[in-house]
Design an enzyme around this catalytic site. Structure first.
Site, mmCIF file in Angstrom:
data_model
loop_
_atom_site.group_PDB
_atom_site.id
_atom_site.type_symbol
_atom_site.label_atom_id
_atom_site.label_comp_id
_atom_site.label_asym_id
_atom_site.label_seq_id
_atom_site.Cartn_x
_atom_site.Cartn_y
_atom_site.Cartn_z
ATOM 1 N N SER A 155 0.740 -1.154 0.143
ATOM 2 C CA SER A 155 0.101 -0.006 -0.037
ATOM 3 C C SER A 155 0.828 1.041 0.050
ATOM 4 C CB SER A 155 -0.732 0.101 1.271
ATOM 5 O OG SER A 155 -0.324 0.005 2.498
ATOM 6 N N LYS A 214 13.268 -0.423 -0.927
ATOM 7 C CA LYS A 214 11.837 -0.398 -0.734
ATOM 8 C C LYS A 214 11.639 1.038 -1.172
ATOM 9 C CE LYS A 214 8.538 -0.747 3.092
ATOM 10 N NZ LYS A 214 8.130 -0.753 4.613
ATOM 11 N N MET A 249 17.811 -2.184 2.275
ATOM 12 C CA MET A 249 18.461 -3.371 3.172
ATOM 13 C C MET A 249 18.769 -4.507 2.396
ATOM 14 S SD MET A 249 14.440 -4.257 4.042
ATOM 15 C CE MET A 249 13.809 -2.720 3.351
ATOM 16 N N ASP A 277 2.090 -5.174 12.208
ATOM 17 C CA ASP A 277 1.135 -5.559 11.001
ATOM 18 C C ASP A 277 1.140 -6.851 10.831
ATOM 19 O OD1 ASP A 277 0.378 -5.885 8.316
ATOM 20 O OD2 ASP A 277 1.648 -4.549 7.478
ATOM 21 N N ASN A 317 4.726 -10.362 5.503
ATOM 22 C CA ASN A 317 5.832 -9.830 6.241
ATOM 23 C C ASN A 317 6.692 -10.850 6.645
ATOM 24 O OD1 ASN A 317 4.830 -7.295 5.884
ATOM 25 N ND2 ASN A 317 3.962 -7.357 7.724
ATOM 26 N N ASP A 332 9.371 -5.789 7.031
ATOM 27 C CA ASP A 332 8.401 -4.484 7.220
ATOM 28 C C ASP A 332 8.349 -4.151 8.523
ATOM 29 O OD1 ASP A 332 6.565 -2.788 6.854
ATOM 30 O OD2 ASP A 332 5.503 -3.960 5.335
#
Length: 441
Positions: free
Chosen positions: A140, A158, A245, A290, A295, A309
């Site tokens: 998202s 990311k 990362m 989350d 994840n 994440d």
């Protein structure tokens, strides 16, 4: 996040006016789906307007298409509803909203290239030996690209969607109408505290500097063990809109449910996930809240779980830790009075809550803790527990028992537990919860 390679998508609406236009189109789809009478009832807030609205699968498909195109806060809230709203939405709505978890569109190259230039400079490509323009994941807030630096480091980058950070407040301000319309909340429930907490978390998730700090803190807590892997941050390739990362190989953990994987793999992965959830709460007092299955990755060759994440990572106040410890202790011995006191301490109930609602809530808590009282590994694959919880929760919903929300931070922590249990069910795994809980009780 989905791990399969993704093709280029439509441009992310980045300006406030453009996003408002897309929301208007979604509202138009909604109006067409519920008809003029339903729209008038919603606008006036008539009695019964907060009940779930029956929309056709076609109407929900149009709405979710809009939300997945907008990404950002709209898509994030759709994902939250798809996980927690199965007892609130119609089965068709829950299924379509659930697809939002895997429906993020990547931004096209026409948006990606200028963004890379603005973050890394005009000759940004000279910093890399290889850069995969097709993202390996999208969610998202942003999408992930694989890259190899000029000095040979293999990175996951990311990259944040343009305009998403700036649009969070305006998107959240417009969610009330849609949330009431598709049955996100129970009758009489004030969603404002929850939406404000979601707004705060989305701002945090869009802050890549904060996520980098959380990732480094969490990596320090985990250490270099044989059970888990947390990627290392590469600060020299990180910017305000790019988080660099280590690239970690692995499969999305829920894919272990496929027939090609052994029961030992499923059991090991599920136990490791439950173990880290408990360590986060009781040992680290720092929780990645989350619960999205994406994840977690699983490395079949090493048996390690990769943790990803950390945008939604929060410290847990000591009072919340103690409250959950007391609640679990009471539930394991089915002490209803102690469960009641713990529920009050955590904000799930008040002393003036009507007794029938209290009794229903306590019964749901007792039912939900069944796997904690089981001697030896609990077989999630052979249990009908979630159907019983669903039936009981649906009955409480229709009775208006969810009109009071606890502290939002406690609710998001509860969602992490729920996500872990849902993963155990998805994997049909055997998990020894009493053994995992013993060090903390």
């Amino acid at each position: 996040m989905t791990q399969a390679p993704l093709t280029g998508g439509r441009a992310v609406p980045s300006s406030r006016l453009n996003r408002l236009w897309h929301l208007g189109r979604a509202t138009t789809d909604l109006a067409a789906g519920i008809g003029m009478r339903g729209l008038i009832d919603l606008a006036r807030g008539n009695e019964g307007a907060s009940d779930r609205v029956q929309l056709s699968p076609e109407a929900f498909q149009r709405i979710t298409n809009r939300l997945s195109h907008m990404r950002g806060a709209m898509m994030k809230m759709g994902q939250l509803m798809s996980m927690d709203g199965s007892d609130v939405l119609t089965p068709e709505a829950a299924a379509i909203l659930g697809a939002l978890c895997n429906r993020a569109e990547p931004m096209p190259l026409s948006q990606l290239a200028p963004l890379l230039e603005s973050e890394y400079g005009k000759d940004w490509n000279r910093r890399f030996r290889r850069f995969a323009f097709t993202p390996v994941a999208a969610a998202s807030i942003g999408q992930v690209h694989r890259a190899e630096t000029a000095d040979g480091r293999h990175l996951a980058l990311k990259i944040q969607f343009p305009g998403v950070r700036e649009s969070i407040d305006s998107d959240m301000d417009n969610l009330g109408f849609l949330s009431r319309a598709i049955g996100m909340s129970a009758k009489g429930m004030d969603l404002k505290p929850m939406l404000e907490e979601a707004r705060r978390q989305l701002h945090q998730e869009a802050d890549y500097e904060a996520e980098a700090n959380a990732l480094e803190t969490y990596r320090g807590l985990i250490g270099d063990g044989t059970h888990y892997f947390v990627p290392e941050v590469h600060r020299d390739f990180s910017t305000g809109r790019i988080l660099a990362m280590d690239f970690a190989d692995g499969i999305a953990i829920d894919q272990l449910a496929e027939a090609s994987f052994t029961r030992d793999d499923r059991d090991r992965a599920a136990n490791l996930v439950m173990e880290i959830v408990l360590r986060e709460l009781f040992e680290f007092r720092l929780v990645q809240t989350d619960p999205n299955f994406g994840n977690f990755l699983y490395q079949a060759d090493s048996g390690r779980v990769v943790l990803l994440d950390f945008g939604a990572t929060h410290p847990v106040p000591p009072a919340i830790v103690s409250g959950y410890r007391d609640l679990i202790r009471a539930a394991m011995v089915e002490d209803r009075e102690a469960m009641y006191q713990s529920a009050i301490a955590l904000g799930f109930a008040r002393e003036d809550t009507e007794r029938p609602q209290v009794d229903g809530m306590l019964e749901l808590m007792r039912l939900s803790s069944e796997m904690m009282r089981h001697q030896g590994p609990y077989d999630f694959g052979a249990s009908d527990l979630f159907k019983r919880i669903y039936d009981q929760g649906q009955q409480l919903y229709y009775e208006g028992a969810y009109s009071q929300l606890p502290d939002p931070s406690s609710v998001f922590l509860y969602r992490k537990f729920l996500g872990a249990f849902l993963l155990c069910r998805r994997l049909r795994a055997r998990v020894d919860l009493p053994r995992l809980l013993e060090p903390y009780l």
